[in-house]
Design an enzyme around this catalytic site. Structure first.
Site, PDB file in Angstrom:
ATOM      1  N   GLN A   1       0.841  -1.192   0.000  1.00 15.41           N
ATOM      2  CA  GLN A   1       0.000   0.000   0.000  1.00 15.41           C
ATOM      3  C   GLN A   1       0.883   1.252   0.000  1.00 15.41           C
ATOM      4  O   GLN A   1       0.377   2.361  -0.100  1.00 15.41           O
ATOM      5  CB  GLN A   1      -0.881   0.020   1.254  1.00 15.41           C
ATOM      6  CG  GLN A   1      -1.908  -1.111   1.297  1.00 15.41           C
ATOM      7  CD  GLN A   1      -2.493  -1.261   2.692  1.00 15.41           C
ATOM      8  OE1 GLN A   1      -1.985  -2.009   3.516  1.00 15.41           O
ATOM      9  NE2 GLN A   1      -3.540  -0.542   2.955  1.00 15.41           N
ATOM     10  N   ASN A   2       2.186   1.039   0.152  1.00 13.68           N
ATOM     11  CA  ASN A   2       3.094   2.180   0.224  1.00 13.68           C
ATOM     12  C   ASN A   2       3.391   2.732  -1.157  1.00 13.68           C
ATOM     13  O   ASN A   2       3.337   2.014  -2.160  1.00 13.68           O
ATOM     14  CB  ASN A   2       4.399   1.781   0.909  1.00 13.68           C
ATOM     15  CG  ASN A   2       4.179   1.380   2.343  1.00 13.68           C
ATOM     16  OD1 ASN A   2       3.147   1.706   2.922  1.00 13.68           O
ATOM     17  ND2 ASN A   2       5.119   0.651   2.909  1.00 13.68           N
TER      18      ASN A   2
ATOM     19  N   ASP B   1       6.285   4.690  -1.465  1.00 17.02           N
ATOM     20  CA  ASP B   1       7.630   5.253  -1.277  1.00 17.02           C
ATOM     21  C   ASP B   1       8.727   4.589  -2.102  1.00 17.02           C
ATOM     22  O   ASP B   1       9.855   5.096  -2.149  1.00 17.02           O
ATOM     23  CB  ASP B   1       8.001   5.225   0.219  1.00 17.02           C
ATOM     24  CG  ASP B   1       7.894   3.832   0.844  1.00 17.02           C
ATOM     25  OD1 ASP B   1       8.190   2.839   0.154  1.00 17.02           O
ATOM     26  OD2 ASP B   1       7.529   3.752   2.034  1.00 17.02           O
TER      27      ASP B   1
ATOM     28  N   HIS C   1      -1.346   1.469  -4.429  1.00 17.33           N
ATOM     29  CA  HIS C   1      -1.693   2.893  -4.360  1.00 17.33           C
ATOM     30  C   HIS C   1      -0.771   3.760  -5.214  1.00 17.33           C
ATOM     31  O   HIS C   1      -0.659   4.953  -4.978  1.00 17.33           O
ATOM     32  CB  HIS C   1      -1.692   3.364  -2.899  1.00 17.33           C
ATOM     33  CG  HIS C   1      -2.761   2.702  -2.068  1.00 17.33           C
ATOM     34  ND1 HIS C   1      -2.761   2.701  -0.692  1.00 17.33           N
ATOM     35  CD2 HIS C   1      -3.875   2.024  -2.437  1.00 17.33           C
ATOM     36  CE1 HIS C   1      -3.833   2.032  -0.255  1.00 17.33           C
ATOM     37  NE2 HIS C   1      -4.512   1.614  -1.285  1.00 17.33           N
TER      38      HIS C   1
ATOM     39  N   CYS D   1      -1.790  17.692 -19.708  1.00 16.28           N
ATOM     40  CA  CYS D   1      -1.128  17.189 -20.923  1.00 16.28           C
ATOM     41  C   CYS D   1      -0.536  15.795 -20.751  1.00 16.28           C
ATOM     42  O   CYS D   1      -0.072  15.203 -21.716  1.00 16.28           O
ATOM     43  CB  CYS D   1      -0.047  18.164 -21.383  1.00 16.28           C
ATOM     44  SG  CYS D   1       1.472  18.093 -20.397  1.00 16.28           S
TER      45      CYS D   1
ATOM     46  N   CYS E   1       3.410  22.579 -14.560  1.00 13.05           N
ATOM     47  CA  CYS E   1       3.901  21.602 -15.530  1.00 13.05           C
ATOM     48  C   CYS E   1       4.946  22.267 -16.413  1.00 13.05           C
ATOM     49  O   CYS E   1       4.717  23.346 -16.964  1.00 13.05           O
ATOM     50  CB  CYS E   1       2.742  21.068 -16.370  1.00 13.05           C
ATOM     51  SG  CYS E   1       3.287  20.020 -17.728  1.00 13.05           S
TER      52      CYS E   1
ATOM     53  N   GLY F   1       2.922  -4.340   9.001  1.00 10.20           N
ATOM     54  CA  GLY F   1       2.840  -2.886   9.133  1.00 10.20           C
ATOM     55  C   GLY F   1       1.640  -2.246   8.472  1.00 10.20           C
ATOM     56  O   GLY F   1       1.734  -1.136   7.964  1.00 10.20           O
ATOM     57  N   SER F   2       0.526  -2.935   8.499  1.00  6.50           N
ATOM     58  CA  SER F   2      -0.697  -2.327   7.952  1.00  6.50           C
ATOM     59  C   SER F   2      -1.793  -2.352   8.996  1.00  6.50           C
ATOM     60  O   SER F   2      -1.999  -3.365   9.660  1.00  6.50           O
ATOM     61  CB  SER F   2      -1.165  -3.086   6.703  1.00  6.50           C
ATOM     62  OG  SER F   2      -2.395  -2.541   6.266  1.00  6.50           O
TER      63      SER F   2
ATOM     64  N   ASN G   1       2.652  -6.653  13.246  1.00  8.04           N
ATOM     65  CA  ASN G   1       2.252  -5.246  13.331  1.00  8.04           C
ATOM     66  C   ASN G   1       2.495  -4.726  14.744  1.00  8.04           C
ATOM     67  O   ASN G   1       2.491  -5.481  15.717  1.00  8.04           O
ATOM     68  CB  ASN G   1       0.766  -5.101  12.970  1.00  8.04           C
ATOM     69  CG  ASN G   1       0.434  -3.707  12.456  1.00  8.04           C
ATOM     70  OD1 ASN G   1       1.089  -3.204  11.551  1.00  8.04           O
ATOM     71  ND2 ASN G   1      -0.554  -3.068  13.047  1.00  8.04           N
TER      72      ASN G   1
END
Ligand code: NAD
Ligand code: ZN
Length: 251
Positions: free
Chosen positions: A102-103, A105, A120, A131, A152, A193-194, A219
């Site tokens: 879900q990270n 990074d 994600h 554009c 942009c 870790g969720s 966790n």
């Protein structure tokens, strides 16, 4: 006791043929990236729906980028921690076939995991909604001090959006399909870790359990799926995962 549990998790993974992991923000906490929920979580500071929804981004990109400007440096300079490294080693040794995350990074890729499914999206790039031009997030970060919102470089548009799934946006269908196919085929499902409160991501371990996989939850605090877990390890992923990987015999 905790060693016994880690040992049991190692046993399960040793005999797995299609082990998979689902990770959340907690796996990157020890790399210095704050989680959303839990102690010290970002949402004690910001209202997530205000900051991280597509509606608010479109309504006020400057508000979005003001938070991103503050949060960016910690995320962009983060390095994988021993938890990410252990997951990469488990894949390399044949105990895991993929990491679903879900990270946003990019730290699993940095640690060397080959098959990463990003539910994600990725925060490493931004895309112009006008554009379609893409740019590195790090490059945008460097001009936030003088340009707000960032524009942009191709068309001057004001809607430069990180290629992440914001609240109110659809999940990427190919990634979801791949994740659920892996879950249905999994014999061991490791969740690390969720908080397991964000759906449909939290549905993935349930699909694995329904299809017969053994669930291992690592966790820092309780999750709604703990009651389905065959092994429940309460601890920090940067400590537990290396211990687990060290106990593994080669696949
Ligand atoms: P979350 O913030 O909802 O939950 C994180 C969980 O990890 C909590 O239950 C917490 O107790 C636990 N935790 C904290 N430190 C830990 C550690 N060292 N070891 C083990 N567990 C630890 O995260 P989530 O479930 O991934 O949820 C939601 C959303 O947050 C996702 O959509 C994700 O995109 C986004 N997010 C991503 C990042 C990132 O990319 N690093 C960071 C913050 C949030
Ligand atoms: Zn553009």
């Amino acid at each position: 006791m905790i060693n016994g549990r880690i040992g049991r998790a190692a046993e399960l993974l040793s005999s797995a043929h299609a082990g998979i992991a689902l990770t959340g923000a907690g796996v990157s906490a020890e790399s210095g990236i704050p989680t959303f929920r839990g102690e010290g979580g970002l949402w004690s500071q910001y209202d997530p729906v205000k900051v991280a929804s597509i509606g608010n981004f479109l309504n006020d990109p400057t508000a979005y980028w003001s938070v991103a400007r503050e949060r960016g440096p910690a995320v962009l300079s983060a390095r994988p921690n021993p938890g990410h490294a252990a997951l990469a080693a488990l894949e390399e040794a044949g105990h895991l076939v993929a990491v679903i995350t879900q990270n946003t990074d990019g730290l699993h890729q940095d640690a060397g995991t080959q098959r990463v499914i990003e539910l994600h999206g990725s925060g490493r790039t931004v895309q112009c909604l006008d554009c379609g031009a893409r740019e590195k997030r790090a490059e945008v970060q460097s001009r936030l001090a003088t340009e707000m919102p960032p524009l942009c470089r191709m068309c001057g548009g004001i809607f430069l959006k990180p290629t992440v799934v914001l609240f109110g946006e659809a999940m990427p269908i190919p990634a979801m399909q791949e994740a659920f196919a892996l879950a249905r085929a999994a014999d061991v499902m490791l969740v690390v870790g969720s908080s397991l409160v964000v759906y449909p991501a939290a549905q993935i371990p349930l699909a694995a359990v329904e299809a017969g996989a053994a669930l291992v939850v690592i966790n820092a605090e309780a999750t709604p799926l703990d009651r389905h877990a065959e092994v429940l390890i309460r601890g920090r992923s940067g400590e537990v995962l290396p211990e687990l990987a060290a106990l593994m015999s080669p696949a």
